[in-house]
Design a protein around this motif. Structure first.
Motif, PDB file in Angstrom:
ATOM      1  N   PRO A   1       0.805  -1.229   0.000  1.00 53.13           N
ATOM      2  CA  PRO A   1       0.000   0.000   0.000  1.00 53.13           C
ATOM      3  C   PRO A   1       0.832   1.271   0.000  1.00 53.13           C
ATOM      4  N   ALA A   2       1.805   1.360   0.892  1.00 60.77           N
ATOM      5  CA  ALA A   2       2.582   2.604   0.965  1.00 60.77           C
ATOM      6  C   ALA A   2       3.434   2.796  -0.274  1.00 60.77           C
ATOM      7  N   GLN A   3       4.099   1.746  -0.679  1.00 61.85           N
ATOM      8  CA  GLN A   3       5.031   1.888  -1.787  1.00 61.85           C
ATOM      9  C   GLN A   3       4.304   2.155  -3.099  1.00 61.85           C
ATOM     10  N   HIS A   4       3.246   1.391  -3.354  1.00 58.32           N
ATOM     11  CA  HIS A   4       2.527   1.557  -4.616  1.00 58.32           C
ATOM     12  C   HIS A   4       1.896   2.932  -4.705  1.00 58.32           C
ATOM     13  N   SER A   5       1.340   3.401  -3.598  1.00 59.91           N
ATOM     14  CA  SER A   5       0.683   4.701  -3.658  1.00 59.91           C
ATOM     15  C   SER A   5       1.703   5.814  -3.900  1.00 59.91           C
ATOM     16  N   ALA A   6       2.874   5.720  -3.303  1.00 61.59           N
ATOM     17  CA  ALA A   6       3.889   6.742  -3.548  1.00 61.59           C
ATOM     18  C   ALA A   6       4.283   6.765  -5.019  1.00 61.59           C
ATOM     19  N   LEU A   7       4.401   5.608  -5.613  1.00 67.74           N
ATOM     20  CA  LEU A   7       4.781   5.546  -7.022  1.00 67.74           C
ATOM     21  C   LEU A   7       3.664   6.066  -7.922  1.00 67.74           C
ATOM     22  N   LEU A   8       2.438   5.684  -7.623  1.00 67.66           N
ATOM     23  CA  LEU A   8       1.328   6.136  -8.476  1.00 67.66           C
ATOM     24  C   LEU A   8       1.128   7.639  -8.381  1.00 67.66           C
ATOM     25  N   SER A   9       1.514   8.239  -7.244  1.00 62.40           N
ATOM     26  CA  SER A   9       1.494   9.712  -7.172  1.00 62.40           C
ATOM     27  C   SER A   9       2.365  10.302  -8.263  1.00 62.40           C
ATOM     28  N   GLN A  10       3.529   9.721  -8.424  1.00 61.43           N
ATOM     29  CA  GLN A  10       4.429  10.232  -9.454  1.00 61.43           C
ATOM     30  C   GLN A  10       3.806  10.054 -10.834  1.00 61.43           C
ATOM     31  N   VAL A  11       3.199   8.898 -11.045  1.00 61.80           N
ATOM     32  CA  VAL A  11       2.605   8.621 -12.356  1.00 61.80           C
ATOM     33  C   VAL A  11       1.440   9.572 -12.614  1.00 61.80           C
ATOM     34  N   GLY A  12       0.529   9.657 -11.665  1.00 60.69           N
ATOM     35  CA  GLY A  12      -0.649  10.495 -11.851  1.00 60.69           C
ATOM     36  C   GLY A  12      -0.301  11.961 -11.979  1.00 60.69           C
ATOM     37  N   ASN A  13       0.494  12.469 -11.059  1.00 62.14           N
ATOM     38  CA  ASN A  13       0.830  13.891 -11.095  1.00 62.14           C
ATOM     39  C   ASN A  13       1.738  14.223 -12.271  1.00 62.14           C
ATOM     40  N   GLY A  14       2.631  13.307 -12.586  1.00 61.40           N
ATOM     41  CA  GLY A  14       3.543  13.535 -13.699  1.00 61.40           C
ATOM     42  C   GLY A  14       2.805  13.588 -15.026  1.00 61.40           C
ATOM     43  N   LEU A  15       1.955  12.590 -15.260  1.00 62.43           N
ATOM     44  CA  LEU A  15       1.227  12.572 -16.531  1.00 62.43           C
ATOM     45  C   LEU A  15       0.218  13.706 -16.612  1.00 62.43           C
ATOM     46  N   ALA A  16      -0.391  14.054 -15.492  1.00 60.62           N
ATOM     47  CA  ALA A  16      -1.341  15.165 -15.506  1.00 60.62           C
ATOM     48  C   ALA A  16      -0.631  16.472 -15.841  1.00 60.62           C
ATOM     49  N   ALA A  17       0.521  16.680 -15.242  1.00 60.24           N
ATOM     50  CA  ALA A  17       1.284  17.900 -15.540  1.00 60.24           C
ATOM     51  C   ALA A  17       1.682  17.920 -17.009  1.00 60.24           C
ATOM     52  N   PHE A  18       2.139  16.780 -17.477  1.00 56.75           N
ATOM     53  CA  PHE A  18       2.601  16.691 -18.856  1.00 56.75           C
ATOM     54  C   PHE A  18       1.451  16.963 -19.833  1.00 56.75           C
TER      55      PHE A  18
END
Lengths: 478, 597
Positions: free
Chosen positions: A338-355
């Protein structure tokens, strides 16, 4: 002088024209693909969840690792972000992507993975000991092999001409494509005659490494040192190790001349051409219930930032077709998911949204399509370490104005342990590893067709494509 | 043979060692030498001492230079002379008798006895705003303090070959500080490779399997018997011992194509076989006030060997590889030994280890015959009088790697794909040793290694920095280290040479005030300035040290031209040092410095 000083010193010998960084109005004939590799095996089962009758089935098997509708402070498992019509939900940390789903520029693909040919459970059980890569992909469940197969796009061994390359590289072998990686060497960008150019993160002054390169110097000591360096850029003989090194050195000289200022710019450079990109990547987005981060704060975000600048400056970079490769690692959540996956998906979600936001502002949203890849999905049934193990078929995300979004594609697996989609062979071995119902070939062909490859090109890039019913999965507009 | 490390694993006094002399006594008492216990060289390298005491068999200066490239962290004039006098066999054997360099204590194990649930150890033990607080994580949780010593000892340690072999082993038996936090534990993990470098691979694997650092890294610590995760079991087979495809003795694929060595079901059998281990005693946690967590688990502690908990070990018949099976009723220790039996008996293990050692020391693209000969040394346990004669003997294997014609015979230099890209860590050490550097190791280890794709002891995953089967794009030869060489890192390589030689200051790096015993990095060109007035001689000095005299005539002329352009007229009183810098820069920039043959 510390290390950072000497990387930036550069002796002030290069003053590349700032015109190289001028943003360009959307070139109607420009298209770019951005491959986002999630290394380690992203847990697709918790990336996109069905919210219909299957949700309770999902919860029952997933147990303590199931996403929930209730919020938790870390937003590690809840609240699920409901998409569009309410039939599907995203992991809470992907909430920044929900608006793109709803406006039709985000879609997902279910149960996709490497396949040599369409494969049923009966096929899998019959073929699994044959060691025949023409029936089943080699080395299923092995990170290194499956990363290779996802990027290779065909289930062939390295000894075949197509087996040793990646489908990004083979695309460049077929049509003129600029291939760039911000994630180091990867099979994806290896072609027969073209390979990805590897570039570093923001703030890197490529030219600083070669302050001694002064081909026009008139002072003999400087000139002779520079000439000597150029002699050392030659391969002393034809051995592949030397020719490889020489090619890398020549490419890096080219990169310095063509791309230095693009690569170098950071948000604090306040380069007017990149204002929209800087803004999007420095927007704070929610991570935990009380925390925020900007895309630029993260490793994946910085890579996407580099891609955004290259795309914005594509006229200076050259070429009307680009493929970019970025990556994020750490998805191998055997424990403490839970902790690790959510931290990574933050990067994916926020990164792709910004892009995607930056692309939209630049008028390039329809010209740029980003998509995810990953070694494999993960077992639906967790282990005793609060984690999951290696599986096979997985969910992937596609985002861009040319995506026919607001829906899912492919065939979502039946969530029954030991059921018709589960590649389990005995009672101790049925943790929910789904046999893919869509192949990487089909996924890649759909994307490359949009990029501009012909049907003949696609059959050359994906020699097994004809084995699958659908050459076009339908998730891209024309 | 009784398992020696039981002497370490079962002692209830806790901590890593009983005390060197007691542990050694137990080791020698229980097993007559050969790979066990407190691994001092004498106990684990029978034969090497005898060979090292034999007669000198001098070799050529270029052969000595090449062996120095293969077996040390970088040639020096003194080392080349030493090898030249003794010859390859005697020098290699002598290296195996030298005691292992020891990593000093790093961080503190107090981090794992911190019971305050509201504040971290750093918060509770350092002042807010202090330097200690700022660097608390670095100094107590990361591998960085160990990395400084790695570089420092690579420059100055006498046990060069042992350190090289240890570094090689650590690159496929990977545990990394990207996921395991605890400097004191990471220190012990790295020391393990030095201590076991010339012992037996079985004993090293056992240490790996019982290491709490590895237990944490690949999730085998506290892996319970009901639904164990598969992580360690899978990578133990894939990356630590046998790989995914059946191999012939010479490392080629059996049958020409990949025949899978195991399937997922077998991985799960191993996972169950390896259940029932918890952290060693020594830790304490605020969440486990009774002293145990969840009734049976010891609180986290990263020094010593994991402790068996028989009640938490699977009790089902399990089928392993190599015809080995586990009865239902057994202890974790018994299962672990059977796992080791199955691995050591497997036909893949010898060529697996052989190929990797060859790749890390000599060439990434060995011939099948070379792999076969080294695999034979692994299996027989003896080579050229070195080794204890037990299957898995690393001293014998390393000797076979370095003494083989494919390493020593200069005609192989021009074999297609021969050699290896000098990996970043060794790029720095070789450059430093060539320049008589005095360094605390704090500069490179802290940050720069990462820029070139090799942050020592911080591999991005268990798959290390690069794959052993990596082929550069479009190439038909295997060159593993090119996996991390691209336009970006290749520029950083050149940037290093530029920094060391051209835009250089004195000292090269100042002391880092945040590190207790830091004194920075200085280099000296005094060794070379005497040759500065003779450009060709100056070039030859660097040619020997850096490329074993493999520069071409054209390259040497280009350096001579650059050197000759410098004079007192152009550079004033500093002209000799300037000539040395120019020669050093260009020689280091040569492809032959980066590609070691």
């Amino acid at each position: 002088m510390d290390r950072r000083d000497f990387l930036r010193a550069g002796a002030g010998v290069f003053a590349l024209p700032l015109a190289a960084t001028a943003a360009n109005a959307a070139t109607s004939d420009y298209r770019a693909l951005v491959a986002v590799m999630l290394n380690g095996g992203n847990d697709g089962m918790n990336t996109v969840v069905p919210l219909d009758a299957r949700f309770s089935q999902y919860q029952a098997v997933r147990g303590a690792l199931a996403l929930t509708r209730a919020a938790d402070a870390d937003r590690a498992l809840g609240p699920i972000v409901t998409l569009g019509g309410g039939a599907w939900g995203l992991h809470p940390r992907l909430e920044a992507l929900a608006p793109f789903y709803d406006d039709g520029s985000l879609a997902f693909l279910s149960n996709v993975g490497p396949l040599a040919r369409p494969t049923t459970l009966a096929d899998y059980l019959a073929w699994r000991n044959l060691n025949d890569a023409d029936k089943l992909p080699e080395a299923l469940f092995s990170h290194s092999d499956q990363q290779k197969l996802w990027q290779n796009g065909v289930t062939r061994t390295d000894t075949s001409s197509v087996g040793a390359t990646g489908w990004g590289g083979r695309s460049a072998d077929r049509i003129a494509t600029g291939l760039y990686s911000f994630a180091g060497n990867a099979r994806f960008g290896v072609g027969s005659t073209h390979n990805a150019l590897n570039l570093p993160g923001p703030g890197t002054n490529l030219s600083a490494a070669l302050g001694t390169w002064q081909p026009a110097a008139t002072w003999a000591p400087t000139r002779k040192l520079s000439d000597g360096l150029m002699t050392m850029f030659e391969a002393p003989n034809a051995d592949p190790l030397f020719t490889t090194l020489a090619r890398l050195r020549a490419n890096s000289l080219d990169a310095i001349q063509r791309l230095n200022d693009i690569v170098l710019a950071t948000p604090t450079s306040a380069n007017a051409s990149y204002a929209a990109i800087d803004s999007a990547f420095r927007t704070s987005r929610r991570t935990t219930a009380s925390g925020t981060a900007t895309a630029y704060d993260s490793s994946l975000g910085k890579q996407l930032y580099q891609v955004a600048k290259m795309i914005a400056s594509h006229a200076a970079v050259g070429g009307t077709r680009h493929i970019y490769f970025v990556q994020l690692g750490g998805f191998d959540t055997h424990g403490g998911q839970p902790a690790q996956h959510s931290a990574l998906l933050s990067q994916v979600g926020n990164g792709l949204a910004a892009f995607a936001t930056a692309m939209r502002t630049l008028g390039l949203h329809d010209a740029v399509t980003s998509f995810t890849l990953s070694d494999f999905g993960r077992t639906l049934k967790p282990n005793s370490s609060s984690g999951t193990d290696h599986a096979w078929g997985n969910q992937q995300l596609m985002i861009g104005g040319a995506v026919r979004g607001a829906t899912g594609y492919g065939s979502y697996p039946e969530l029954t342990l030991g059921g018709p989609d589960d590649a389990g062979t005995n009672a101790g071995n049925r943790q929910g590893r789904w046999i893919p119902t869509t192949s990487v070939d089909q996924y890649g062909a759909t994307l490359l067709r949009w990029l501009g490859l012909s049907e003949a090109d696609l059959d050359a890039v994906f020699p097994n494509l004809a084995r699958f019913a659908a050459r076009d999965l339908g998730f891209m507009k024309a | 043979m009784q398992r020696i490390s039981g002497a370490r694993g079962r002692v209830t006094t806790g901590g890593w060692r009983l005390g060197a002399s007691l542990a050694l006594a137990l080791a020698l008492a229980a097993c007559g030498g050969g790979g066990g216990g407190n691994a001092t060289p004498a106990a684990s390298t029978s034969g090497a001492a005898t060979v090292a005491a034999g007669a000198d068999a001098p070799t050529t200066i270029t052969d000595a230079a090449r062996l120095a490239q293969q077996a040390s962290f970088g040639p020096t004039d003194a080392l080349i002379a030493e090898i030249q006098t003794a010859g390859a066999l005697k020098w290699t054997a002598r290296q195996m008798t030298i005691a292992a360099s020891t990593y000093p204590a790093a961080g503190t194990d107090a981090i794992d006895r911190w019971t305050d649930k509201n504040a971290s150890w750093c918060e509770g033990n350092t002042e807010a705003g202090s330097t200690a607080r700022l660097y608390c994580w670095r100094d107590n949780y990361t591998a960085t303090p160990v990395v400084w010593q790695f570089y420092r000892q690579a420059l100055g340690g006498g046990d060069q070959l042992r350190q090289r072999v240890a570094f090689a082993l650590s690159q496929w038996l990977v545990a990394s500080d990207v996921e395991v936090y605890g400097s004191y534990g990471l220190r012990g993990w790295q020391q393990m490779f030095r201590d076991r470098a010339f012992g037996n691979y079985r004993d090293l694997l056992r240490d790996v399997m019982l290491s709490p650092v590895m237990g944490e890294f690949l999730n085998n610590v506290n892996n319970s018997k009901t639904d164990p995760n598969e992580n360690f079991a899978r990578e133990l087979l894939q990356l630590f011992s046998i790989g995914t495809c059946e191999l012939n003795h010479d490392g080629s694929l059996k049958g020409g194509n990949c025949v899978a060595t195991y399937d997922n079901a077998t991985v799960r059998e191993y996972a169950y076989a390896l259940t029932g281990w918890t952290y060693p005693a020594g830790g304490a946690s605020g969440w486990c006030p009774t002293g145990k967590c969840d009734l049976w688990k010891n609180p986290r502690y990263l020094a010593g060997a994991m402790v068996a908990v028989p009640a938490q070990h699977d009790q089902t018949v399990r089928t392993l590889l190599s015809g080995v099976s586990l009865p239902a009723s057994r202890t974790p220790d018994q299962a672990l030994e059977k796992v080791l039996d199955s691995i050591m008996a497997h036909g893949n293990t010898a060529p697996f280890v052989a190929r990797r050692l060859i790749q890390h020391l000599v060439t990434g693209n060995p011939s099948a015959a070379y792999v076969a000969d080294v695999a034979t040394a692994f299996e027989t346990g003896r080579h050229a009088g070195i080794g204890a004669g037990t299957r898995g003997d690393l001293a014998a294997t390393v000797a076979a790697v370095l003494l083989h014609a494919e390493a020593r015979d200069a005609s192989h230099i021009t074999d297609r794909g021969y050699g290896r890209l000098r990996e970043p860590a060794q790029l720095w050490t070789a450059s430093m040793r060539a320049l008589d550097a005095v360094s605390d190791g704090a500069w490179w280890g802290w940050s720069y290694g990462d820029e070139m794709g090799q942050a020592v002891f911080s591999a991005p995953s268990v798959f290390s920095y690069y794959a052993p089967d990596y082929k550069p794009p479009g190439s038909d030869v295997t060159a593993p280290a090119f996996g991390i060489e691209n336009e970006n890192t290749t520029l950083n390589r050149l940037a290093l040479f530029q920094f060391l030689n051209v835009f250089t200051g004195t000292p090269l790096m100042v002391a880092n005030t945040s590190i207790a015993d830091s004194f920075g990095t200085t280099v000296s060109r005094a060794r070379f300035t005497g040759a500065a007035s003779d450009p060709a001689a100056l070039v030859d000095r660097f040619d020997l040290l850096l490329t074993s005299r493999q520069l071409t005539t054209r390259q040497k002329q280009a350096i001579v031209d650059a050197v000759s352009a410098i004079s007192v007229a152009t550079h004033g009183a500093d002209w000799q040092a300037a000539r040395v810098r120019a020669a050093g820069y260009l020689a280091m920039s040569s492809p032959q410095y980066s590609i070691v043959r």
